[in-house]
Write a protein that holds these residues in place. Structure first.
Motif, PDB file in Angstrom:
ATOM      1  N   PHE A 128       0.760  -0.964  -0.156  1.00  9.97           N
ATOM      2  CA  PHE A 128       0.342  -0.006   0.026  1.00  9.97           C
ATOM      3  C   PHE A 128       0.879   1.130   0.238  1.00  9.97           C
ATOM      4  O   PHE A 128       1.889   1.371   0.784  1.00  9.97           O
ATOM      5  CB  PHE A 128      -1.026   0.014   1.180  1.00  9.97           C
ATOM      6  CG  PHE A 128      -1.951  -1.171   1.358  1.00  9.97           C
ATOM      7  CD1 PHE A 128      -3.053  -1.002   0.560  1.00  9.97           C
ATOM      8  CD2 PHE A 128      -1.495  -2.259   1.897  1.00  9.97           C
ATOM      9  CE1 PHE A 128      -3.898  -2.153   0.538  1.00  9.97           C
ATOM     10  CE2 PHE A 128      -2.386  -3.348   1.956  1.00  9.97           C
ATOM     11  CZ  PHE A 128      -3.627  -3.067   1.182  1.00  9.97           C
ATOM     12  N   LYS A 129       0.694   2.156  -0.947  1.00  4.86           N
ATOM     13  CA  LYS A 129       1.351   3.306  -0.881  1.00  4.86           C
ATOM     14  C   LYS A 129       0.745   4.506  -0.862  1.00  4.86           C
ATOM     15  O   LYS A 129      -0.623   4.827  -1.459  1.00  4.86           O
ATOM     16  CB  LYS A 129       2.142   3.497  -2.356  1.00  4.86           C
ATOM     17  CG  LYS A 129       3.073   2.339  -2.592  1.00  4.86           C
ATOM     18  CD  LYS A 129       3.651   2.450  -4.143  1.00  4.86           C
ATOM     19  CE  LYS A 129       4.547   1.197  -3.907  1.00  4.86           C
ATOM     20  NZ  LYS A 129       5.609   1.762  -5.057  1.00  4.86           N
ATOM     21  N   SER A 130       1.301   5.512  -0.171  1.00  3.09           N
ATOM     22  CA  SER A 130       0.705   6.988  -0.286  1.00  3.09           C
ATOM     23  C   SER A 130       1.811   8.073  -0.290  1.00  3.09           C
ATOM     24  O   SER A 130       2.832   7.868   0.434  1.00  3.09           O
ATOM     25  CB  SER A 130      -0.067   7.097   1.039  1.00  3.09           C
ATOM     26  OG  SER A 130      -0.525   8.478   1.515  1.00  3.09           O
ATOM     27  N   ARG A 131       1.716   9.000  -0.616  1.00  2.00           N
ATOM     28  CA  ARG A 131       2.651  10.108  -0.725  1.00  2.00           C
ATOM     29  C   ARG A 131       2.751  10.779   0.615  1.00  2.00           C
ATOM     30  O   ARG A 131       3.818  11.441   0.959  1.00  2.00           O
ATOM     31  CB  ARG A 131       1.966  11.408  -1.786  1.00  2.00           C
ATOM     32  CG  ARG A 131       2.227  10.815  -3.069  1.00  2.00           C
ATOM     33  CD  ARG A 131       1.894  12.120  -4.181  1.00  2.00           C
ATOM     34  NE  ARG A 131       2.087  11.524  -5.492  1.00  2.00           N
ATOM     35  CZ  ARG A 131       1.878  12.360  -6.520  1.00  2.00           C
ATOM     36  NH1 ARG A 131       1.554  13.576  -6.268  1.00  2.00           N
ATOM     37  NH2 ARG A 131       1.999  11.740  -7.720  1.00  2.00           N
ATOM     38  N   SER A 132       1.808  10.411   1.369  1.00  2.00           N
ATOM     39  CA  SER A 132       2.007  11.056   2.774  1.00  2.00           C
ATOM     40  C   SER A 132       2.840  10.049   4.004  1.00  2.00           C
ATOM     41  O   SER A 132       3.034  10.548   4.965  1.00  2.00           O
ATOM     42  CB  SER A 132       0.555  11.017   3.460  1.00  2.00           C
ATOM     43  OG  SER A 132      -0.315  11.940   2.676  1.00  2.00           O
ATOM     44  N   THR A 133       3.094   8.749   3.538  1.00  2.00           N
ATOM     45  CA  THR A 133       3.741   7.823   4.592  1.00  2.00           C
ATOM     46  C   THR A 133       4.500   6.834   3.783  1.00  2.00           C
ATOM     47  O   THR A 133       4.616   7.021   2.605  1.00  2.00           O
ATOM     48  CB  THR A 133       2.473   6.953   4.955  1.00  2.00           C
ATOM     49  OG1 THR A 133       1.888   6.348   4.272  1.00  2.00           O
ATOM     50  CG2 THR A 133       1.427   7.872   5.847  1.00  2.00           C
TER      51      THR A 133
END
Length: 112
Positions: free
Chosen positions: A5-10
């Protein structure tokens, strides 16, 4: 297989397939898709669904423990898995819930 799982926030959150499938099912996503997105608009509902599932599992666990302690069933005492060895949904979901919260705060989607 692993789900990332990817996010620009974490940082990325990586899960084994059975755990990721469980999380995706809880938040209403198709666990058979190996790529997907949780949009910023969907994040509050996903967090609520995960928190509800965690509470339900914990309540179920308490009920099971109460039944076991009330009945001195020798078969239950012979189990080789101690309580400390079990990984509960809460432990698996917390990193993902944190990712969702931080992503929502910064207006970023979560993809896998």
């Amino acid at each position: 297989m692993l789900y990332k799982f990817k996010s620009r926030s974490t940082a990325d959150v990586i899960m084994l397939e059975p755990n990721a499938r469980q999380i995706l099912t809880i938040i209403g996503k198709d666990p058979n898709e190996h790529h997907g997105i949780v949009t910023v608009a969907q994040i509050p509902g996903a967090i609520a669904a995960l928190e509800k599932a965690v509470v339900a599992e914990e309540n179920l666990g308490r009920a099971d423990k109460d039944k076991i302690s009330e009945s001195d069933n020798a078969a239950e005492d012979d189990q080789n898995v101690s309580e400390g060895e079990l990984v509960e949904l809460r432990q698996r979901a917390i990193p993902f819930i944190d990712m969702l919260r931080r992503s929502a705060a910064e207006n970023n989607d979560v993809i896998w």
